[in-house]
Design a protein around this motif. Structure first.
Motif, PDB file in Angstrom:
ATOM      1  N   ALA A  51     -28.122  95.998 -26.767  1.00  0.00           N
ATOM      2  CA  ALA A  51     -26.979  95.532 -26.560  1.00  0.00           C
ATOM      3  C   ALA A  51     -26.027  95.112 -27.762  1.00  0.00           C
ATOM      4  N   PHE A  52     -24.850  94.900 -27.835  1.00  0.00           N
ATOM      5  CA  PHE A  52     -24.045  94.247 -28.713  1.00  0.00           C
ATOM      6  C   PHE A  52     -23.063  93.395 -28.291  1.00  0.00           C
ATOM      7  N   VAL A  53     -22.746  92.387 -29.240  1.00  0.00           N
ATOM      8  CA  VAL A  53     -21.644  91.485 -28.633  1.00  0.00           C
ATOM      9  C   VAL A  53     -21.001  91.375 -29.877  1.00  0.00           C
ATOM     10  N   GLY A  54     -19.638  91.475 -29.737  1.00  0.00           N
ATOM     11  CA  GLY A  54     -18.323  91.268 -30.434  1.00  0.00           C
ATOM     12  C   GLY A  54     -17.306  90.214 -29.853  1.00  0.00           C
ATOM     13  N   VAL A  57     -17.185  89.964 -26.235  1.00  0.00           N
ATOM     14  CA  VAL A  57     -17.276  91.164 -25.192  1.00  0.00           C
ATOM     15  C   VAL A  57     -18.713  91.799 -25.514  1.00  0.00           C
ATOM     16  N   ARG A  58     -19.231  91.957 -24.424  1.00  0.00           N
ATOM     17  CA  ARG A  58     -20.715  92.779 -24.701  1.00  0.00           C
ATOM     18  C   ARG A  58     -20.426  94.223 -24.155  1.00  0.00           C
ATOM     19  N   GLY A  59     -21.353  94.914 -24.694  1.00  0.00           N
ATOM     20  CA  GLY A  59     -21.600  96.243 -24.414  1.00  0.00           C
ATOM     21  C   GLY A  59     -23.282  96.537 -24.518  1.00  0.00           C
ATOM     22  N   ARG A  60     -23.435  97.723 -23.850  1.00  0.00           N
ATOM     23  CA  ARG A  60     -24.648  98.106 -24.277  1.00  0.00           C
ATOM     24  C   ARG A  60     -24.941  99.675 -24.033  1.00  0.00           C
ATOM     25  N   ASN A  77     -53.226  96.480 -38.084  1.00  0.00           N
ATOM     26  CA  ASN A  77     -52.437  95.322 -38.659  1.00  0.00           C
ATOM     27  C   ASN A  77     -51.032  95.250 -38.207  1.00  0.00           C
ATOM     28  N   PRO A  78     -50.464  94.393 -37.483  1.00  0.00           N
ATOM     29  CA  PRO A  78     -49.249  94.475 -36.976  1.00  0.00           C
ATOM     30  C   PRO A  78     -48.192  94.947 -37.865  1.00  0.00           C
ATOM     31  N   ALA A  79     -48.293  94.331 -39.296  1.00  0.00           N
ATOM     32  CA  ALA A  79     -47.468  94.600 -40.289  1.00  0.00           C
ATOM     33  C   ALA A  79     -47.449  96.113 -40.681  1.00  0.00           C
ATOM     34  N   ASP A  80     -48.375  96.794 -40.265  1.00  0.00           N
ATOM     35  CA  ASP A  80     -48.285  98.225 -40.732  1.00  0.00           C
ATOM     36  C   ASP A  80     -47.851  99.072 -39.637  1.00  0.00           C
ATOM     37  N   SER A  81     -47.231  98.437 -38.613  1.00  0.00           N
ATOM     38  CA  SER A  81     -46.546  99.051 -37.224  1.00  0.00           C
ATOM     39  C   SER A  81     -45.185 100.025 -37.603  1.00  0.00           C
ATOM     40  N   LYS A  82     -45.010 100.811 -36.866  1.00  0.00           N
ATOM     41  CA  LYS A  82     -43.802 101.464 -37.288  1.00  0.00           C
ATOM     42  C   LYS A  82     -42.991 101.891 -35.952  1.00  0.00           C
ATOM     43  N   VAL A  83     -41.741 101.867 -36.148  1.00  0.00           N
ATOM     44  CA  VAL A  83     -40.694 102.252 -34.829  1.00  0.00           C
ATOM     45  C   VAL A  83     -39.782 103.088 -35.049  1.00  0.00           C
ATOM     46  N   SER A  84     -39.674 103.748 -34.239  1.00  0.00           N
ATOM     47  CA  SER A  84     -38.438 105.000 -34.229  1.00  0.00           C
ATOM     48  C   SER A  84     -37.806 105.153 -33.018  1.00  0.00           C
ATOM     49  N   VAL A  85     -36.476 104.891 -33.141  1.00  0.00           N
ATOM     50  CA  VAL A  85     -35.676 104.926 -32.021  1.00  0.00           C
ATOM     51  C   VAL A  85     -34.436 106.060 -32.162  1.00  0.00           C
ATOM     52  N   THR A  86     -34.220 106.526 -31.050  1.00  0.00           N
ATOM     53  CA  THR A  86     -32.857 107.347 -30.946  1.00  0.00           C
ATOM     54  C   THR A  86     -32.164 106.831 -29.672  1.00  0.00           C
ATOM     55  N   ILE A  87     -30.654 106.398 -30.153  1.00  0.00           N
ATOM     56  CA  ILE A  87     -29.684 106.225 -29.230  1.00  0.00           C
ATOM     57  C   ILE A  87     -28.788 106.983 -28.753  1.00  0.00           C
ATOM     58  N   ASP A  88     -28.391 107.503 -27.719  1.00  0.00           N
ATOM     59  CA  ASP A  88     -27.487 108.163 -27.022  1.00  0.00           C
ATOM     60  C   ASP A  88     -26.226 107.474 -27.187  1.00  0.00           C
ATOM     61  N   MET A  89     -25.055 107.661 -27.971  1.00  0.00           N
ATOM     62  CA  MET A  89     -23.985 106.853 -28.367  1.00  0.00           C
ATOM     63  C   MET A  89     -23.052 107.100 -27.151  1.00  0.00           C
ATOM     64  N   ALA A  90     -22.956 108.301 -26.212  1.00  0.00           N
ATOM     65  CA  ALA A  90     -22.229 108.326 -25.204  1.00  0.00           C
ATOM     66  C   ALA A  90     -22.523 107.618 -24.283  1.00  0.00           C
ATOM     67  N   SER A  91     -23.632 106.986 -24.184  1.00  0.00           N
ATOM     68  CA  SER A  91     -24.220 105.972 -22.972  1.00  0.00           C
ATOM     69  C   SER A  91     -23.785 104.790 -23.169  1.00  0.00           C
ATOM     70  N   VAL A  92     -22.782 104.369 -24.007  1.00  0.00           N
ATOM     71  CA  VAL A  92     -22.129 103.174 -24.077  1.00  0.00           C
ATOM     72  C   VAL A  92     -21.629 102.705 -23.039  1.00  0.00           C
ATOM     73  N   HIS A  93     -21.816 101.444 -22.390  1.00  0.00           N
ATOM     74  CA  HIS A  93     -20.940 100.742 -21.234  1.00  0.00           C
ATOM     75  C   HIS A  93     -20.693  99.204 -21.763  1.00  0.00           C
ATOM     76  N   SER A  94     -19.568  99.110 -21.598  1.00  0.00           N
ATOM     77  CA  SER A  94     -18.957  97.647 -21.804  1.00  0.00           C
ATOM     78  C   SER A  94     -18.251  97.072 -20.499  1.00  0.00           C
ATOM     79  N   LEU A 105     -26.542  91.907 -32.228  1.00  0.00           N
ATOM     80  CA  LEU A 105     -27.412  93.088 -31.641  1.00  0.00           C
ATOM     81  C   LEU A 105     -28.479  92.247 -30.848  1.00  0.00           C
ATOM     82  N   GLU A 106     -28.698  92.692 -29.279  1.00  0.00           N
ATOM     83  CA  GLU A 106     -29.570  92.032 -28.873  1.00  0.00           C
ATOM     84  C   GLU A 106     -30.413  93.218 -27.859  1.00  0.00           C
ATOM     85  N   LEU A 107     -31.578  93.208 -27.984  1.00  0.00           N
ATOM     86  CA  LEU A 107     -32.599  94.190 -27.618  1.00  0.00           C
ATOM     87  C   LEU A 107     -33.640  93.836 -26.658  1.00  0.00           C
ATOM     88  N   GLU A 108     -33.967  94.550 -25.574  1.00  0.00           N
ATOM     89  CA  GLU A 108     -35.078  94.083 -24.738  1.00  0.00           C
ATOM     90  C   GLU A 108     -35.522  95.484 -24.421  1.00  0.00           C
TER      91      GLU A 108
END
Length: 191
Positions: free
Chosen positions: A32-35, A43-46, A59-76, A181-184
């Motif tokens: 989600a995002f807030v502007g 104004v909120r969107g997600r 070791n949690p500090a060695d963890s890796k994250v990879s995320v893909t976001i479908d930009m057409a899925s935006v809803h405000s 930015l707010e992520l859950e």
């Protein structure tokens, strides 16, 4: 999970997810995002199209994250605004259908940490830092093991070429440059 592997572990007296691959559950993930509109109203969107994985290391500090976001899925909550966000003025989903985030530096202590990674929007890649909280673990009714994380951060949208705006008659801009930015995210253990 089979054998002696458990979905969680204790590290420095804190329960954390076990090391391994944890996949994002798209049905239980929100980016989600807030502007601010007129520099006043939030104004909120997600984005509902979120996919990716977290490789949780011993070791949690060695963890890796990879995320893909479908930009057409935006809803405000407003179709005209959503269409404008999808246009070339903002996300230009026709030319850039996805955004990505790939983690780099992870710092972790207890059930909280920070993660700096590369966020790519409209072909522009810039660093962004997120404050991350491990919310907890749950086993769902279908015996899937879930880890829940929450994260937040702030960015200047113009750093990614998202510069459309309109000046206001009494000063200021129609749309704020600073975006929160707010992520859950629910992750499902994959092995």
């Amino acid at each position: 999970m089979t054998g002696s592997t458990t979905p969680t572990r204790r590290l420095d007296e804190v329960e954390l997810p076990a090391a391994g691959t944890w996949r994002i559950d798209p049905g239980h993930a929100e980016v989600a995002f807030v502007g601010r509109h007129f520099m006043l109203t939030k104004v909120r969107g997600r984005f509902t199209g979120v996919d990716g994985a977290v490789e949780i290391a011993e070791n949690p500090a060695d963890s890796k994250v990879s995320v893909t976001i479908d930009m057409a899925s935006v809803h405000s909550g407003d179709q005209a605004r959503d269409d404008h966000l999808r246009s070339a003025d903002f996300f230009d989903v026709a030319a850039h259908p996805t955004a990505t985030f790939v983690s780099g530096d992870v710092r972790w202590g207890g059930s909280r940490g920070s993660m700096t990674g590369e966020l790519t929007i409209k072909g522009v890649t810039r660093p962004v830092t997120l404050a991350v909280d491990y919310v907890g673990y749950a086993q769902d009714p279908w015996d899937n093991h879930r880890a829940v994380f929450s994260a937040r951060g702030r960015l200047n949208r113009e750093d990614w070429g998202l510069t459309w705006n309109m000046p206001l008659a009494r000063g200021g801009l129609l749309v704020s440059k600073e975006i929160d930015l707010e992520l859950e995210v629910e992750l499902v253990y994959a092995g």
